[in-house]
Design an enzyme around this catalytic site. Structure first.
Site, PDB file in Angstrom:
ATOM      1  N   THR A  28       1.209  -1.244  -0.022  1.00 56.62           N
ATOM      2  CA  THR A  28       0.046  -0.196  -0.027  1.00 56.62           C
ATOM      3  C   THR A  28       0.779   1.670   0.080  1.00 56.62           C
ATOM      4  O   THR A  28       2.221   1.857   0.915  1.00 56.62           O
ATOM      5  CB  THR A  28      -0.995   0.022   1.423  1.00 56.62           C
ATOM      6  OG1 THR A  28      -1.982  -1.092   0.932  1.00 56.62           O
ATOM      7  CG2 THR A  28      -1.516   1.227   1.475  1.00 56.62           C
ATOM      8  N   ALA A 180      -5.257 -11.313   5.087  1.00 58.59           N
ATOM      9  CA  ALA A 180      -4.419 -11.070   5.644  1.00 58.59           C
ATOM     10  C   ALA A 180      -4.278  -9.426   6.614  1.00 58.59           C
ATOM     11  O   ALA A 180      -5.326  -9.040   6.364  1.00 58.59           O
ATOM     12  CB  ALA A 180      -2.849 -11.552   5.321  1.00 58.59           C
ATOM     13  N   TYR A 183      -7.295  -7.686   7.896  1.00 61.18           N
ATOM     14  CA  TYR A 183      -8.684  -6.650   7.180  1.00 61.18           C
ATOM     15  C   TYR A 183      -9.834  -7.975   7.387  1.00 61.18           C
ATOM     16  O   TYR A 183     -10.452  -9.061   8.554  1.00 61.18           O
ATOM     17  CB  TYR A 183      -8.566  -6.428   6.081  1.00 61.18           C
ATOM     18  CG  TYR A 183      -7.028  -5.460   6.333  1.00 61.18           C
ATOM     19  CD1 TYR A 183      -7.620  -4.273   6.137  1.00 61.18           C
ATOM     20  CD2 TYR A 183      -5.898  -6.217   5.694  1.00 61.18           C
ATOM     21  CE1 TYR A 183      -6.352  -3.053   6.888  1.00 61.18           C
ATOM     22  CE2 TYR A 183      -5.263  -4.659   5.985  1.00 61.18           C
ATOM     23  CZ  TYR A 183      -5.225  -3.606   6.977  1.00 61.18           C
ATOM     24  OH  TYR A 183      -4.319  -3.008   7.109  1.00 61.18           O
ATOM     25  N   ARG A 230      -3.711 -14.757   0.360  1.00 64.74           N
ATOM     26  CA  ARG A 230      -2.586 -14.289   1.224  1.00 64.74           C
ATOM     27  C   ARG A 230      -2.925 -14.383   2.155  1.00 64.74           C
ATOM     28  O   ARG A 230      -4.851 -13.995   2.611  1.00 64.74           O
ATOM     29  CB  ARG A 230      -2.616 -13.296   0.960  1.00 64.74           C
ATOM     30  CG  ARG A 230      -1.344 -12.342   2.128  1.00 64.74           C
ATOM     31  CD  ARG A 230      -0.396 -11.428   1.770  1.00 64.74           C
ATOM     32  NE  ARG A 230       0.574 -11.692   1.771  1.00 64.74           N
ATOM     33  CZ  ARG A 230       1.790 -10.473   1.718  1.00 64.74           C
ATOM     34  NH1 ARG A 230       1.178  -9.365   2.660  1.00 64.74           N
ATOM     35  NH2 ARG A 230       3.063 -10.667   2.327  1.00 64.74           N
TER      36      ARG A 230
END
Ligand SMILES: Cc1cc2nc3c(=O)[nH]c(=O)nc-3n(C[C@H](O)[C@H](O)[C@H](O)COP(=O)(O)O)c2cc1C
Length: 370
Positions: A28, A180, A183, A230
């Site tokens: 990000t 992962a 979240y 993920r």
């Protein structure tokens, strides 16, 4: 154990043959344009890093509700699809492969980021116990989220399905489901954040149900050989915890076998979110999951050249993802091949800003010329 395999050995990943085993980890960077639309600056950034065997994009919200931070890109509007086309074209023109990471932040959001100031949604009405929400006006305390009604869950699955369809339209090579780092999907998995009493809470099987339904939906769009998932089995980022992490993730990893995905991407206990953990105690590393997962494994977290080659030689992973080193070294594979010096990364420009700390890290060629 196969000591002949290293970072530069070609590898099959689902539908694709990749020239090396170095993956650019999802990162990000909070530099999308207006409307959370990717722009030329972002295309340039990804194109600079195209020598990775595979690029996984920064986490990208599948819906306005999934947004959790300012200036992160989305994949729910037509403008965003067109913005991402700039990125996929730039990467493909230079011969690279790029997967989009599909994201919904759940309770990590804030009403300031939600449509009409709505509460963020989550498995249960439990706020993260640590940290602060990121808003346009700086950090604010997390709010207590609204627990999703059972009848709303199919709508969440549809958000991911639509995001997957939009990613296809934007020209990606595949997608990674972000389950992962605390979240939404990870919030459902953990019993600390999921106190539901319907079929999405309680037993491990129930808590994993949403991830399985989302995976099925995304696979229905892309085919399993272009979808990855993920997981961060020992992650605590986003204040997630569980009374039995080992049982939880042993179940989840085994259950994902049914899909025959392109890959499973695991974050090592060495990192929590974006920070290195000194002396991790968790045993839930790729070594633990290797015998459980039947397909291709990508391992991420704190790797350098030597430890990346070592994990491949041991057979505990098939590819290695690099995050922070790819931020500051656009030509990381070339540097590793030559055992050249690495540019240090500047943490202060990780999240947000302009091209500084984004597209201005020099390649070896530029350094030699300069
Ligand atoms: C600036 C930054 C942004 C990140 N953003 C994401 C993200 O969007 N999605 C994700 O799954 N992980 C994200 N991570 C975690 C990385 O993908 C990676 O797991 C972590 O940095 C550890 O790898 P490294 O030691 O090679 O940096 C981020 C990490 C950093 C440093």
């Amino acid at each position: 154990m196969n000591t002949n395999i290293d970072l530069f050995s070609p590898v099959r990943l689902g539908r694709y043959e990749l020239p090396n085993r170095m993956v650019m980890a999802p990162l990000t960077r909070n530099r999308a344009g207006e409307g959370n639309v990717p722009r030329e600056l972002n295309a340039e950034y990804y194109a600079q890093r195209v020598s990775a065997g595979l690029i996984i994009t920064e986490a990208t919200q599948v819906s306005p509700q999934g947004l959790g931070y300012p200036f992160t890109p989305g994949i729910h509007s037509q403008e965003q699809v067109e913005g991402w086309r700039l990125v996929t074209k730039a990467v493909h023109d230079r011969g690279g492969k790029i997967f989009l990471q599909l994201w919904h932040v759940g309770r990590i959001s804030h009403p300031d980021l939600q449509v009409d100031g709505a509460l963020p949604v989550a498995p249960s009405a439990i706020a993260p116990s640590e940290g602060m929400a990121a808003t346009y006006e700086g950090e604010k305390p997390y709010v207590t989220p609204r627990a999703l009604e059972t009848a709303e869950i199919p709508g969440i699955v549809e958000q991911y399905r639509q995001g997957a369809k939009n990613a296809l339209a934007a020209g990606f090579d595949g997608v990674e489901i972000h389950s992962a780092n605390g979240y939404l999907l990870d919030q459902f998995l953990h019993d600390g954040s999921n106190h539901r009493t319907d079929e999405y809470g309680g037993s491990i099987e129930n808590r994993a149900r949403l991830l399985m339904e989302v995976t099925e939906a995304v696979v229905s769009v892309w085919g399993a050989d272009r979808v990855g998932v993920r997981l961060s089995p020992s992650g605590t980022f986003g204040s997630v915890y569980d009374s039995d992490l080992k049982a939880l993730f042993t179940y989840v990893v085994d259950a994902l076998n049914q899909f025959e995905l392109a890959y499973l991407h695991l974050v090592e206990p060495r990192v929590a979110g974006n920070e290195t953990v000194e002396n991790p105690t968790s045993e839930l590393s790729s070594k633990y999951f290797r015998p459980i997962y039947k397909g291709t494994l990508i391992s991420a977290g704190g790797y350098d050249r030597e430890s990346g080659n070592a994990v491949l030689a041991s057979g505990d992973a098939d590819l290695v993802a690099y995050g922070r080193l790819f931020i500051s070294n656009p030509d990381l594979p070339q540097r590793f091949a030559l055992n050249a010096q690495l540019n240090p990364y500047d943490r202060s420009s990780f999240y947000g800003g302009d091209k500084r700390g984004y597209t201005d890290y020099p390649s070896l060629e530029l350094q030699a010329a300069g």
